[in-house]
Design a protein around this motif. Structure first.
Motif, PDB file in Angstrom:
ATOM      1  N   THR A 208      -3.818   1.044  22.739  1.00  0.00           N
ATOM      2  CA  THR A 208      -4.678   0.188  23.993  1.00  0.00           C
ATOM      3  C   THR A 208      -5.377   1.033  24.721  1.00  0.00           C
ATOM      4  N   ARG A 209      -6.691   0.917  24.747  1.00  0.00           N
ATOM      5  CA  ARG A 209      -7.720   1.513  25.594  1.00  0.00           C
ATOM      6  C   ARG A 209      -7.746   1.137  26.788  1.00  0.00           C
ATOM      7  N   ALA A 210      -7.840   2.093  27.999  1.00  0.00           N
ATOM      8  CA  ALA A 210      -7.783   1.968  29.160  1.00  0.00           C
ATOM      9  C   ALA A 210      -9.206   1.502  29.553  1.00  0.00           C
TER      10      ALA A 210
ATOM     11  N   GLY B  46      -5.632   9.644  29.802  1.00  0.00           N
ATOM     12  CA  GLY B  46      -6.436   8.777  30.674  1.00  0.00           C
ATOM     13  C   GLY B  46      -7.237   7.764  29.752  1.00  0.00           C
TER      14      GLY B  46
ATOM     15  N   ILE C 145      -3.588   3.057  27.754  1.00  0.00           N
ATOM     16  CA  ILE C 145      -2.632   2.583  28.480  1.00  0.00           C
ATOM     17  C   ILE C 145      -1.320   2.664  28.054  1.00  0.00           C
TER      18      ILE C 145
ATOM     19  N   THR D 282     -13.350  -2.752  28.430  1.00  0.00           N
ATOM     20  CA  THR D 282     -12.843  -2.283  27.259  1.00  0.00           C
ATOM     21  C   THR D 282     -13.865  -2.640  26.060  1.00  0.00           C
TER      22      THR D 282
END
Length: 74
Positions: free
Chosen positions: A18-20, A52, A55, A27
């Motif tokens: 899951t990308r921050a 960073g 998530i 996103t």
């Protein structure tokens, strides 16, 4: 994937991390995952996502050489 002229396959299937959210709070999936590839030995690569960029805990993917055909990305 291809690395240093060799085809490599992931040891197993890994879920897409899951990308921050970016600085603007959104996103977007663009196929890019920030991280570092390390050549452990001539038969093992290890990719670890940038903390960073995702998530939760950074994801780690282990690759080994393959003679299988590498499919084109869609």
């Amino acid at each position: 994937m291809r690395y240093n002229g060799q085809a490599w396959a992931a040891e197993r299937e890994y879920p897409d991390p899951t990308r921050a959210p970016g600085p603007d709070g959104s996103t977007a999936y663009d196929g890019y995952i920030s991280g570092r590839m390390v050549e452990v030995d001539e038969r093992t690569l290890r990719f670890v996502t940038d903390p960073g960029f995702v998530i939760g805990e950074p994801a780690e993917v282990v690759f080994h050489p393959t003679t299988a055909e590498i499919p084109l990305c869609a």
